[in-house]
Design an enzyme around this catalytic site. Structure first.
Site, PDB file in Angstrom:
ATOM      1  N   PRO A  45       0.815  -1.225   0.000  1.00  0.00           N
ATOM      2  CA  PRO A  45       0.000   0.000   0.000  1.00  0.00           C
ATOM      3  C   PRO A  45       0.849   1.275   0.000  1.00  0.00           C
ATOM      4  O   PRO A  45       0.522   2.243  -0.689  1.00  0.00           O
ATOM      5  CB  PRO A  45      -0.823  -0.093   1.286  1.00  0.00           C
ATOM      6  CG  PRO A  45      -0.799  -1.533   1.670  1.00  0.00           C
ATOM      7  CD  PRO A  45       0.513  -2.061   1.175  1.00  0.00           C
ATOM      8  N   CYS A  46       1.943   1.268   0.736  1.00  0.00           N
ATOM      9  CA  CYS A  46       2.797   2.456   0.793  1.00  0.00           C
ATOM     10  C   CYS A  46       3.487   2.707  -0.540  1.00  0.00           C
ATOM     11  O   CYS A  46       3.680   3.852  -0.953  1.00  0.00           O
ATOM     12  CB  CYS A  46       3.822   2.329   1.912  1.00  0.00           C
ATOM     13  SG  CYS A  46       3.062   2.221   3.541  1.00  0.00           S
TER      14      CYS A  46
END
Length: 161
Positions: A45-46
């Protein structure tokens, strides 16, 4: 206690570094900056989240943002490698800073930390985006869950500038 809109941004601790473990970050007291907190470098996600800021770099500058700080509870070597991996070119993106909050002291001072020991081994940063103008928080966005990518994306932040 969690930082809120209209609060003064706390000073960066000595443990918040950029490019080298001994190069302490000094957050400016003048101008408009963005601080993006992420749970972990290289996590899926990052690694989807931060590129939205790299892609929106020129648009953010046009809206008056002078500096963009990407903060992760990682060491500086990981943050440097991640920035390069994501395509943040220090010459082209000179106002994007990949900062290591190596023990989480900065995000704890904001009240934006959470216990991620089950998955990531320690306390980490919540996913957030702050707009700070002249040292005062003007906009604060925090995702409900660490993997969420909604309110903290660069395109969403741009709508409010």
């Amino acid at each position: 206690m969690t930082i809120t809109v209209r609060d003064k941004l706390p000073s960066a601790p000595a443990s918040l570094t950029e490019t080298a473990p001994n190069k302490t970050v000094e957050l400016p007291n003048k101008g408009k900056i963005v601080i993006v907190g992420v749970p972990g470098a290289f996590t899926p996600p990052c690694s989807d989240h931060v590129p939205t800021y790299i892609s929106a770099y020129d648009d953010l500058l046009k809206k008056g943002i002078s500096e963009i700080y990407i903060v992760g509870v990682n060491d500086q070597f990981v943050m440097n490698a991640w920035g390069k991996h994501l395509g943040a070119d220090p010459e082209k993106h000179e106002h994007i800073h990949f900062c290591a909050d190596r023990n989480g002291e900065f995000v704890k001072s904001l009240g934006l930390d959470f216990d991620a020991s089950e998955l990531l081994g320690n306390t980490r940063s919540k996913r957030f985006a702050l707009v700070v103008e002249d040292g005062v928080v003007k906009d604060l966005r925090v995702e409900n869950l660490p993997p969420d990518l909604t309110v903290t994306l660069a395109d969403e932040l741009l709508k409010s500038l």
